[in-house]
Design a protein around this motif. Structure first.
Motif, PDB file in Angstrom:
ATOM      1  N   ASP A   1       0.853  -1.193   0.000  1.00  0.00           N
ATOM      2  CA  ASP A   1       0.000   0.000   0.000  1.00  0.00           C
ATOM      3  C   ASP A   1       0.888   1.242   0.000  1.00  0.00           C
ATOM      4  O   ASP A   1       1.961   1.260   0.609  1.00  0.00           O
ATOM      5  N   MET A   2       0.426   2.286  -0.645  1.00  0.00           N
ATOM      6  CA  MET A   2       1.208   3.522  -0.705  1.00  0.00           C
ATOM      7  C   MET A   2       0.269   4.708  -0.889  1.00  0.00           C
ATOM      8  O   MET A   2      -0.899   4.548  -1.287  1.00  0.00           O
ATOM      9  N   GLU A   3       0.779   5.857  -0.592  1.00  0.00           N
ATOM     10  CA  GLU A   3       0.046   7.104  -0.812  1.00  0.00           C
ATOM     11  C   GLU A   3       0.704   7.866  -1.952  1.00  0.00           C
ATOM     12  O   GLU A   3       1.929   7.881  -2.083  1.00  0.00           O
ATOM     13  N   CYS A   4      -0.135   8.484  -2.754  1.00  0.00           N
ATOM     14  CA  CYS A   4       0.390   9.255  -3.880  1.00  0.00           C
ATOM     15  C   CYS A   4      -0.459  10.508  -4.073  1.00  0.00           C
ATOM     16  O   CYS A   4      -1.619  10.566  -3.649  1.00  0.00           O
ATOM     17  N   ALA A   5       0.150  11.494  -4.717  1.00  0.00           N
ATOM     18  CA  ALA A   5      -0.552  12.757  -4.941  1.00  0.00           C
ATOM     19  C   ALA A   5      -1.611  12.591  -6.013  1.00  0.00           C
ATOM     20  O   ALA A   5      -1.384  11.967  -7.054  1.00  0.00           O
ATOM     21  N   SER A   6      -2.784  13.112  -5.776  1.00  0.00           N
ATOM     22  CA  SER A   6      -3.869  13.059  -6.743  1.00  0.00           C
ATOM     23  C   SER A   6      -3.844  14.319  -7.609  1.00  0.00           C
ATOM     24  O   SER A   6      -3.447  15.392  -7.142  1.00  0.00           O
ATOM     25  N   PRO A   7      -4.255  14.221  -8.863  1.00  0.00           N
ATOM     26  CA  PRO A   7      -4.313  15.432  -9.689  1.00  0.00           C
ATOM     27  C   PRO A   7      -5.434  16.384  -9.270  1.00  0.00           C
ATOM     28  O   PRO A   7      -5.476  17.543  -9.705  1.00  0.00           O
ATOM     29  N   GLU A   8      -6.319  15.909  -8.410  1.00  0.00           N
ATOM     30  CA  GLU A   8      -7.445  16.730  -7.963  1.00  0.00           C
ATOM     31  C   GLU A   8      -7.107  17.453  -6.656  1.00  0.00           C
ATOM     32  O   GLU A   8      -6.210  17.040  -5.913  1.00  0.00           O
ATOM     33  N   LYS A   9      -7.835  18.481  -6.394  1.00  0.00           N
ATOM     34  CA  LYS A   9      -7.673  19.249  -5.153  1.00  0.00           C
ATOM     35  C   LYS A   9      -8.997  19.265  -4.401  1.00  0.00           C
ATOM     36  O   LYS A   9     -10.079  19.122  -4.985  1.00  0.00           O
ATOM     37  N   ASP A  10      -8.896  19.444  -3.086  1.00  0.00           N
ATOM     38  CA  ASP A  10     -10.117  19.464  -2.283  1.00  0.00           C
ATOM     39  C   ASP A  10     -10.758  20.842  -2.340  1.00  0.00           C
ATOM     40  O   ASP A  10     -10.282  21.745  -3.049  1.00  0.00           O
ATOM     41  N   ALA A  11     -11.841  21.009  -1.578  1.00  0.00           N
ATOM     42  CA  ALA A  11     -12.600  22.262  -1.611  1.00  0.00           C
ATOM     43  C   ALA A  11     -11.770  23.441  -1.150  1.00  0.00           C
ATOM     44  O   ALA A  11     -12.025  24.584  -1.544  1.00  0.00           O
ATOM     45  N   GLU A  12     -10.755  23.182  -0.358  1.00  0.00           N
ATOM     46  CA  GLU A  12      -9.919  24.269   0.151  1.00  0.00           C
ATOM     47  C   GLU A  12      -8.684  24.508  -0.722  1.00  0.00           C
ATOM     48  O   GLU A  12      -7.822  25.308  -0.377  1.00  0.00           O
ATOM     49  N   GLY A  13      -8.603  23.790  -1.848  1.00  0.00           N
ATOM     50  CA  GLY A  13      -7.497  24.003  -2.771  1.00  0.00           C
ATOM     51  C   GLY A  13      -6.237  23.219  -2.440  1.00  0.00           C
ATOM     52  O   GLY A  13      -5.201  23.441  -3.069  1.00  0.00           O
ATOM     53  N   ARG A  14      -6.339  22.325  -1.499  1.00  0.00           N
ATOM     54  CA  ARG A  14      -5.174  21.518  -1.143  1.00  0.00           C
ATOM     55  C   ARG A  14      -5.107  20.256  -1.999  1.00  0.00           C
ATOM     56  O   ARG A  14      -6.124  19.728  -2.401  1.00  0.00           O
ATOM     57  N   GLN A  15      -3.879  19.811  -2.235  1.00  0.00           N
ATOM     58  CA  GLN A  15      -3.661  18.609  -3.056  1.00  0.00           C
ATOM     59  C   GLN A  15      -4.203  17.382  -2.329  1.00  0.00           C
ATOM     60  O   GLN A  15      -3.905  17.152  -1.158  1.00  0.00           O
ATOM     61  N   ARG A  16      -5.012  16.628  -3.017  1.00  0.00           N
ATOM     62  CA  ARG A  16      -5.543  15.416  -2.436  1.00  0.00           C
ATOM     63  C   ARG A  16      -4.501  14.299  -2.474  1.00  0.00           C
ATOM     64  O   ARG A  16      -3.628  14.271  -3.330  1.00  0.00           O
ATOM     65  N   VAL A  17      -4.615  13.393  -1.537  1.00  0.00           N
ATOM     66  CA  VAL A  17      -3.709  12.246  -1.466  1.00  0.00           C
ATOM     67  C   VAL A  17      -4.550  10.982  -1.595  1.00  0.00           C
ATOM     68  O   VAL A  17      -5.535  10.804  -0.868  1.00  0.00           O
ATOM     69  N   ASN A  18      -4.169  10.146  -2.507  1.00  0.00           N
ATOM     70  CA  ASN A  18      -4.861   8.881  -2.719  1.00  0.00           C
ATOM     71  C   ASN A  18      -4.065   7.737  -2.094  1.00  0.00           C
ATOM     72  O   ASN A  18      -2.831   7.738  -2.105  1.00  0.00           O
ATOM     73  N   ARG A  19      -4.797   6.765  -1.589  1.00  0.00           N
ATOM     74  CA  ARG A  19      -4.166   5.572  -1.052  1.00  0.00           C
ATOM     75  C   ARG A  19      -4.443   4.433  -2.036  1.00  0.00           C
ATOM     76  O   ARG A  19      -5.594   4.151  -2.361  1.00  0.00           O
ATOM     77  N   VAL A  20      -3.360   3.808  -2.518  1.00  0.00           N
ATOM     78  CA  VAL A  20      -3.516   2.755  -3.524  1.00  0.00           C
ATOM     79  C   VAL A  20      -2.832   1.478  -3.064  1.00  0.00           C
ATOM     80  O   VAL A  20      -1.914   1.507  -2.229  1.00  0.00           O
ATOM     81  N   THR A  21      -3.324   0.365  -3.584  1.00  0.00           N
ATOM     82  CA  THR A  21      -2.710  -0.940  -3.348  1.00  0.00           C
ATOM     83  C   THR A  21      -2.099  -1.415  -4.665  1.00  0.00           C
ATOM     84  O   THR A  21      -2.796  -1.456  -5.689  1.00  0.00           O
ATOM     85  N   VAL A  22      -0.815  -1.750  -4.606  1.00  0.00           N
ATOM     86  CA  VAL A  22      -0.062  -2.103  -5.812  1.00  0.00           C
ATOM     87  C   VAL A  22       0.327  -3.578  -5.755  1.00  0.00           C
ATOM     88  O   VAL A  22       0.858  -4.048  -4.742  1.00  0.00           O
ATOM     89  N   PHE A  23       0.060  -4.295  -6.841  1.00  0.00           N
ATOM     90  CA  PHE A  23       0.471  -5.693  -6.973  1.00  0.00           C
ATOM     91  C   PHE A  23       1.590  -5.772  -8.019  1.00  0.00           C
ATOM     92  O   PHE A  23       1.470  -5.222  -9.117  1.00  0.00           O
ATOM     93  N   GLU A  24       2.658  -6.483  -7.664  1.00  0.00           N
ATOM     94  CA  GLU A  24       3.790  -6.635  -8.583  1.00  0.00           C
ATOM     95  C   GLU A  24       3.619  -7.893  -9.433  1.00  0.00           C
ATOM     96  O   GLU A  24       3.197  -8.941  -8.926  1.00  0.00           O
ATOM     97  N   ARG A  25       3.934  -7.790 -10.680  1.00  0.00           N
ATOM     98  CA  ARG A  25       3.872  -8.957 -11.564  1.00  0.00           C
ATOM     99  C   ARG A  25       4.907  -9.994 -11.106  1.00  0.00           C
ATOM    100  O   ARG A  25       6.024  -9.633 -10.727  1.00  0.00           O
ATOM    101  N   PRO A  26       4.562 -11.272 -11.091  1.00  0.00           N
ATOM    102  CA  PRO A  26       5.516 -12.294 -10.634  1.00  0.00           C
ATOM    103  C   PRO A  26       6.838 -12.230 -11.415  1.00  0.00           C
ATOM    104  O   PRO A  26       6.848 -12.106 -12.636  1.00  0.00           O
ATOM    105  N   GLY A  27       7.945 -12.303 -10.680  1.00  0.00           N
ATOM    106  CA  GLY A  27       9.271 -12.268 -11.301  1.00  0.00           C
ATOM    107  C   GLY A  27       9.748 -10.888 -11.666  1.00  0.00           C
ATOM    108  O   GLY A  27      10.772 -10.751 -12.363  1.00  0.00           O
ATOM    109  N   LEU A  28       9.067  -9.841 -11.205  1.00  0.00           N
ATOM    110  CA  LEU A  28       9.400  -8.468 -11.600  1.00  0.00           C
ATOM    111  C   LEU A  28      10.852  -8.106 -11.296  1.00  0.00           C
ATOM    112  O   LEU A  28      11.593  -7.630 -12.167  1.00  0.00           O
TER     113      LEU A  28
END
Length: 256
Positions: A127-154
């Motif tokens: 799991d990781m957090e990354c910056a979202s291209p969207e901003k909230d109502a107060e103009g601050r950069q939103r942060v998204n939480r995503v789950t990343v799966f690695e391809r086997p043997g990466l």
């Protein structure tokens, strides 16, 4: 006429003949000495002349014998330069990110059954957090939480490929999302360059097309690995398509 009177003229003639032969012998001896001196000065030509008239080299002094002329060839002072062809330049392997090396989901919308299935299949995820291209109502950069799966043997794939090729990441994703993700999967900095959405181009057929000319003008030593065939529109002969990777295919290691 008495016998004594007849003998006298014969003796006189014999003495005259002997004198003549002595004179001739003297002149011949003198002539031979002159020739011998000339031969000593110029041995080769006169030795050939004497040989022609029947005299052999052993009759002449050692210095007078003709010596064969030897032609010497100048050898190169250095070894010849290596004419073997120069080694081939390293390959450049350009890799897509999403659905090629990894697949990512917003953590809040990831089905629990899908995550459980992937974990049970021993698919590595984080799991990781990354910056979202969207901003909230107060103009601050939103942060998204995503789950990343690695391809086997990466990681094995990146390690082995980097041994013979320069690796470049080229994604249509935004840098705010892709950069922290690549930092996680490329802890050893095997990518020599990273390109994000602004580096893609728009054509009359598709947006976010990947133009390899921004990396090299020589297309003989560069390839692009991507699950999206539209990425190859500008250089179709340099594209290597792969099957789309998702958490629902936890054993798919085709790209590796």
């Amino acid at each position: 006429m008495s016998a004594a009177t007849e003998v006298a003229p014969v003796q006189q003639r014999g003495h005259a003949t002997a004198a003549v032969w002595r004179a001739v012998s003297g002149w011949l001896g003198l002539l031979f000495q002159i020739l011998l001196r000339i031969v000593r000065g110029t041995p080769s030509s006169w030795a050939q002349l004497l040989s022609f008239v029947g005299l052999r080299h052993p009759l002449l002094p050692v210095a007078a014998q003709a010596q064969p002329e030897v032609a010497f060839v100048q050898l190169p002072s250095e070894a010849p330069a290596d004419t073997s062809p120069p080694p081939l330049r390293r390959l450049t392997v350009v890799l897509d990110l999403d659905e090629t090396l990894v697949c990512a989901y917003e953590s809040s919308s990831l089905p629990a059954t899908l995550r459980t299935q992937a974990v049970e299949a021993r698919l590595h995820c984080f799991d990781m957090e990354c910056a979202s291209p969207e901003k909230d109502a107060e103009g601050r950069q939103r942060v998204n939480r995503v789950t990343v799966f690695e391809r086997p043997g990466l990681h094995e794939f990146l390690q082995r490929t980097s041994e013979f090729a320069d690796l470049v990441l080229f994604t249509a994703g935004l840098e705010g999302y892709a950069k922290p993700l690549v930092d996680r999967i490329d802890a050893h900095n095997r990518f020599i360059r990273r390109l994000y959405r602004p580096s893609t181009v728009t054509t009359e057929y598709r947006e976010h097309v990947k133009d390899l000319s921004c990396l090299s003008k020589d297309f003989r030593r560069i390839v692009l690995v991507d699950n999206n065939p539209y990425s190859f529109l500008l250089q179709p002969l340099n594209g290597i398509p792969c099957i789309t990777f998702s958490a629902g295919q936890p054993v798919d290691d085709q790209v590796c």
